[in-house]
Design a protein around this motif. Sequence first.
Motif, PDB file in Angstrom:
ATOM      1  N   GLY A 172       0.823  -1.209   0.000  1.00  0.00           N
ATOM      2  CA  GLY A 172       0.000   0.000   0.000  1.00  0.00           C
ATOM      3  C   GLY A 172       0.850   1.248   0.000  1.00  0.00           C
ATOM      4  N   ARG A 173       1.118   1.766   1.200  1.00  0.00           N
ATOM      5  CA  ARG A 173       1.757   3.071   1.331  1.00  0.00           C
ATOM      6  C   ARG A 173       3.109   3.233   0.632  1.00  0.00           C
ATOM      7  NH1 ARG A 173      -0.028   2.860   7.488  1.00  0.00           N
ATOM      8  NH2 ARG A 173       0.137   0.672   6.866  1.00  0.00           N
ATOM      9  N   PRO A 174       3.973   2.213   0.604  1.00  0.00           N
ATOM     10  CA  PRO A 174       5.253   2.430  -0.096  1.00  0.00           C
ATOM     11  C   PRO A 174       5.060   2.814  -1.566  1.00  0.00           C
ATOM     12  CG  PRO A 174       5.396   0.479   1.276  1.00  0.00           C
ATOM     13  CD  PRO A 174       3.950   0.916   1.310  1.00  0.00           C
ATOM     14  N   ILE A 175       3.937   2.458  -2.160  1.00  0.00           N
ATOM     15  CA  ILE A 175       3.669   2.882  -3.546  1.00  0.00           C
ATOM     16  C   ILE A 175       2.729   4.086  -3.556  1.00  0.00           C
ATOM     17  CG2 ILE A 175       2.548   2.210  -5.721  1.00  0.00           C
ATOM     18  CD1 ILE A 175       3.700  -0.624  -5.270  1.00  0.00           C
ATOM     19  N   ALA A 176       1.628   4.001  -2.788  1.00  0.00           N
ATOM     20  CA  ALA A 176       0.608   5.063  -2.835  1.00  0.00           C
ATOM     21  C   ALA A 176       1.170   6.407  -2.388  1.00  0.00           C
ATOM     22  CB  ALA A 176      -0.584   4.672  -1.963  1.00  0.00           C
ATOM     23  N   GLN A 177       2.102   6.381  -1.432  1.00  0.00           N
ATOM     24  CA  GLN A 177       2.614   7.648  -0.907  1.00  0.00           C
ATOM     25  C   GLN A 177       3.967   8.031  -1.497  1.00  0.00           C
ATOM     26  OE1 GLN A 177       2.397   7.411   3.384  1.00  0.00           O
ATOM     27  NE2 GLN A 177       0.163   7.232   3.356  1.00  0.00           N
ATOM     28  N   ALA A 178       4.417   7.289  -2.479  1.00  0.00           N
ATOM     29  CA  ALA A 178       5.705   7.636  -3.113  1.00  0.00           C
ATOM     30  C   ALA A 178       5.526   8.868  -3.995  1.00  0.00           C
ATOM     31  CB  ALA A 178       6.185   6.458  -3.962  1.00  0.00           C
ATOM     32  N   ASN A 179       6.584   9.659  -4.146  1.00  0.00           N
ATOM     33  CA  ASN A 179       6.511  10.814  -5.052  1.00  0.00           C
ATOM     34  C   ASN A 179       6.200  10.357  -6.468  1.00  0.00           C
ATOM     35  OD1 ASN A 179       7.073  12.666  -3.094  1.00  0.00           O
ATOM     36  ND2 ASN A 179       9.312  12.498  -3.392  1.00  0.00           N
ATOM     37  N   ASP A 180       6.820   9.241  -6.836  1.00  0.00           N
ATOM     38  CA  ASP A 180       6.581   8.686  -8.163  1.00  0.00           C
ATOM     39  C   ASP A 180       6.141   7.222  -7.993  1.00  0.00           C
ATOM     40  OD1 ASP A 180       6.677   7.618 -10.682  1.00  0.00           O
ATOM     41  OD2 ASP A 180       8.508   8.678 -11.259  1.00  0.00           O
ATOM     42  N   PRO A 181       4.823   6.982  -7.902  1.00  0.00           N
ATOM     43  CA  PRO A 181       4.336   5.626  -7.631  1.00  0.00           C
ATOM     44  C   PRO A 181       4.782   4.610  -8.689  1.00  0.00           C
ATOM     45  CG  PRO A 181       2.562   7.214  -7.366  1.00  0.00           C
ATOM     46  CD  PRO A 181       3.717   7.955  -7.955  1.00  0.00           C
ATOM     47  N   LEU A 182       4.850   5.048  -9.957  1.00  0.00           N
ATOM     48  CA  LEU A 182       5.256   4.110 -11.013  1.00  0.00           C
ATOM     49  C   LEU A 182       6.700   3.672 -10.810  1.00  0.00           C
ATOM     50  CD1 LEU A 182       4.371   2.678 -13.601  1.00  0.00           C
ATOM     51  CD2 LEU A 182       5.286   4.615 -14.881  1.00  0.00           C
ATOM     52  N   LEU A 183       7.558   4.649 -10.477  1.00  0.00           N
ATOM     53  CA  LEU A 183       8.963   4.333 -10.242  1.00  0.00           C
ATOM     54  C   LEU A 183       9.094   3.401  -9.022  1.00  0.00           C
ATOM     55  CD1 LEU A 183      11.924   4.879 -11.026  1.00  0.00           C
ATOM     56  CD2 LEU A 183      11.898   6.812  -9.433  1.00  0.00           C
ATOM     57  N   ALA A 184       8.334   3.693  -7.974  1.00  0.00           N
ATOM     58  CA  ALA A 184       8.373   2.836  -6.775  1.00  0.00           C
ATOM     59  C   ALA A 184       7.989   1.409  -7.159  1.00  0.00           C
ATOM     60  CB  ALA A 184       7.430   3.385  -5.710  1.00  0.00           C
ATOM     61  N   CYS A 185       6.978   1.288  -7.997  1.00  0.00           N
ATOM     62  CA  CYS A 185       6.497  -0.014  -8.443  1.00  0.00           C
ATOM     63  C   CYS A 185       7.572  -0.721  -9.274  1.00  0.00           C
ATOM     64  CB  CYS A 185       5.235   0.237  -9.274  1.00  0.00           C
ATOM     65  SG  CYS A 185       4.174  -1.163  -9.415  1.00  0.00           S
ATOM     66  N   GLN A 186       8.227   0.030 -10.150  1.00  0.00           N
ATOM     67  CA  GLN A 186       9.295  -0.551 -10.978  1.00  0.00           C
ATOM     68  C   GLN A 186      10.438  -1.055 -10.102  1.00  0.00           C
ATOM     69  OE1 GLN A 186       9.820   2.901 -13.402  1.00  0.00           O
ATOM     70  NE2 GLN A 186       8.743   2.029 -15.162  1.00  0.00           N
ATOM     71  N   GLN A 187      10.797  -0.236  -9.090  1.00  0.00           N
ATOM     72  CA  GLN A 187      11.912  -0.640  -8.223  1.00  0.00           C
ATOM     73  C   GLN A 187      11.553  -1.887  -7.418  1.00  0.00           C
ATOM     74  OE1 GLN A 187      12.479   3.113  -6.267  1.00  0.00           O
ATOM     75  NE2 GLN A 187      14.059   3.775  -7.701  1.00  0.00           N
ATOM     76  N   LEU A 188      10.319  -1.917  -6.928  1.00  0.00           N
ATOM     77  CA  LEU A 188       9.883  -3.103  -6.176  1.00  0.00           C
ATOM     78  C   LEU A 188       9.880  -4.326  -7.088  1.00  0.00           C
ATOM     79  CD1 LEU A 188       7.154  -1.270  -4.155  1.00  0.00           C
ATOM     80  CD2 LEU A 188       8.854  -2.767  -3.112  1.00  0.00           C
ATOM     81  N   ASN A 189       9.456  -4.135  -8.329  1.00  0.00           N
ATOM     82  CA  ASN A 189       9.461  -5.256  -9.280  1.00  0.00           C
ATOM     83  C   ASN A 189      10.872  -5.772  -9.536  1.00  0.00           C
ATOM     84  OD1 ASN A 189       6.945  -6.280 -10.123  1.00  0.00           O
ATOM     85  ND2 ASN A 189       6.506  -4.378 -11.213  1.00  0.00           N
ATOM     86  N   SER A 190      11.847  -4.849  -9.567  1.00  0.00           N
ATOM     87  CA  SER A 190      13.229  -5.311  -9.770  1.00  0.00           C
ATOM     88  C   SER A 190      13.669  -6.170  -8.590  1.00  0.00           C
ATOM     89  CB  SER A 190      14.204  -4.141  -9.895  1.00  0.00           C
ATOM     90  OG  SER A 190      13.750  -3.241 -10.835  1.00  0.00           O
ATOM     91  N   GLU A 191      13.298  -5.735  -7.387  1.00  0.00           N
ATOM     92  CA  GLU A 191      13.649  -6.535  -6.199  1.00  0.00           C
ATOM     93  C   GLU A 191      13.000  -7.927  -6.291  1.00  0.00           C
ATOM     94  OE1 GLU A 191      13.505  -4.987  -2.163  1.00  0.00           O
ATOM     95  OE2 GLU A 191      13.508  -2.936  -2.907  1.00  0.00           O
ATOM     96  N   ILE A 192      11.752  -7.935  -6.766  1.00  0.00           N
ATOM     97  CA  ILE A 192      11.019  -9.203  -6.868  1.00  0.00           C
ATOM     98  C   ILE A 192      11.661 -10.109  -7.913  1.00  0.00           C
ATOM     99  CG2 ILE A 192       8.821 -10.201  -7.666  1.00  0.00           C
ATOM    100  CD1 ILE A 192       7.442  -7.783  -6.301  1.00  0.00           C
ATOM    101  N   THR A 193      12.004  -9.533  -9.070  1.00  0.00           N
ATOM    102  CA  THR A 193      12.593 -10.342 -10.142  1.00  0.00           C
ATOM    103  C   THR A 193      13.922 -10.937  -9.682  1.00  0.00           C
ATOM    104  OG1 THR A 193      11.570  -8.863 -11.718  1.00  0.00           O
ATOM    105  CG2 THR A 193      13.280 -10.300 -12.577  1.00  0.00           C
ATOM    106  N   ALA A 194      14.735 -10.124  -9.015  1.00  0.00           N
ATOM    107  CA  ALA A 194      16.021 -10.635  -8.535  1.00  0.00           C
ATOM    108  C   ALA A 194      15.802 -11.802  -7.575  1.00  0.00           C
ATOM    109  CB  ALA A 194      16.789  -9.513  -7.849  1.00  0.00           C
ATOM    110  N   ALA A 195      14.835 -11.639  -6.676  1.00  0.00           N
ATOM    111  CA  ALA A 195      14.578 -12.696  -5.692  1.00  0.00           C
ATOM    112  C   ALA A 195      13.983 -13.929  -6.365  1.00  0.00           C
ATOM    113  CB  ALA A 195      13.633 -12.178  -4.615  1.00  0.00           C
ATOM    114  N   SER A 196      13.123 -13.734  -7.383  1.00  0.00           N
ATOM    115  CA  SER A 196      12.503 -14.880  -8.067  1.00  0.00           C
ATOM    116  C   SER A 196      13.576 -15.700  -8.760  1.00  0.00           C
ATOM    117  CB  SER A 196      11.509 -14.437  -9.137  1.00  0.00           C
ATOM    118  OG  SER A 196      10.613 -13.507  -8.614  1.00  0.00           O
ATOM    119  N   ASN A 197      14.561 -15.021  -9.370  1.00  0.00           N
ATOM    120  CA  ASN A 197      15.625 -15.750 -10.050  1.00  0.00           C
ATOM    121  C   ASN A 197      16.396 -16.620  -9.070  1.00  0.00           C
ATOM    122  OD1 ASN A 197      14.861 -14.619 -12.398  1.00  0.00           O
ATOM    123  ND2 ASN A 197      16.361 -12.956 -12.345  1.00  0.00           N
ATOM    124  N   ILE A 198      16.626 -16.059  -7.866  1.00  0.00           N
ATOM    125  CA  ILE A 198      17.352 -16.840  -6.859  1.00  0.00           C
ATOM    126  C   ILE A 198      16.522 -18.060  -6.472  1.00  0.00           C
ATOM    127  CG2 ILE A 198      18.159 -16.835  -4.463  1.00  0.00           C
ATOM    128  CD1 ILE A 198      18.883 -13.860  -4.928  1.00  0.00           C
TER     129      ILE A 198
END
Length: 238
Positions: A208-234
């Motif tokens: 919720g808030r880490p994206i909804a309250q970010a200055n740039d919600p799309l960028l926050a979402c992209q960064q979180l997705n990168s964290e997810i992709t890295a972890a999924s590969n592991i």
Amino acid sequence: MHEPRIIVALDFPDDKSALQLAHRLDPQLCRLKVGKELFTATGPHLIEQLMTKGFDVFLDLKFHDIPNTVAKACQAAAHLNVWMVNVHALGGRKMLQAARKAITPGTTKLIAVTLLTSMDQDDLADIGLAGQPAQIVDRLARLAFECELDGVVCSALEAAHLRQQLGERFCLVTPGIRPRNNDATDDQRRVTTPQQAIRNGADYLVIGRPIAQANDPLLACQQLNSEITAASNIRVEN
Ligand code: C5P
């Protein structure tokens, strides 16, 4: 392109604020969760608007009533074509079975809430539930599994154990997520990074808030997705 594993919680009081955030997000990168406050204020029309923008919607209304009433509510949710809907596992086996019968498997995903994370051991004792919260969560998740629900909402800390117990196909949806470089836990008591949640076996992360309250919600979402992709590969390499 991987399917989006982030579910952004639209915790807003009205459709204007919800649509404003949706407008700044990308359905390729996330799904959306509509809960009791927003749905009570806006109704199904908002769900249709979000779906028209291309978003999958998780209708988080946590149905808990007699089996017939819950079955009808689940049917109504499935008619809205939402991607996911949930019920309370504490409604019991007959209620869960009625919910399962009401939604054709393979269409709207039907998941259960086990214990609300807001309840501690004293709260559980107050309502006559004996045992450690973790044991109760296990029991209720297994009940949902036996009733052939598609999955449960659980904390990322519980996910590893449930994944091991209930297999790869049972869907685990985990809230309480905070990015690695984020100090704000807000009112969440036990938070987990996206990486840890994925490594523990979570399929979808409610954020919720880490994206909804970010200055740039799309960028926050992209960064979180990168964290997810890295972890999924592991996780895949393991
Ligand atoms: O802003 P934040 O990321 O904490 O929002 C988390 C979302 O997940 C909220 O919509 C909250 O109601 C929901 N949720 C939760 N804990 C649960 C179940 C749902 O935080 N156990």
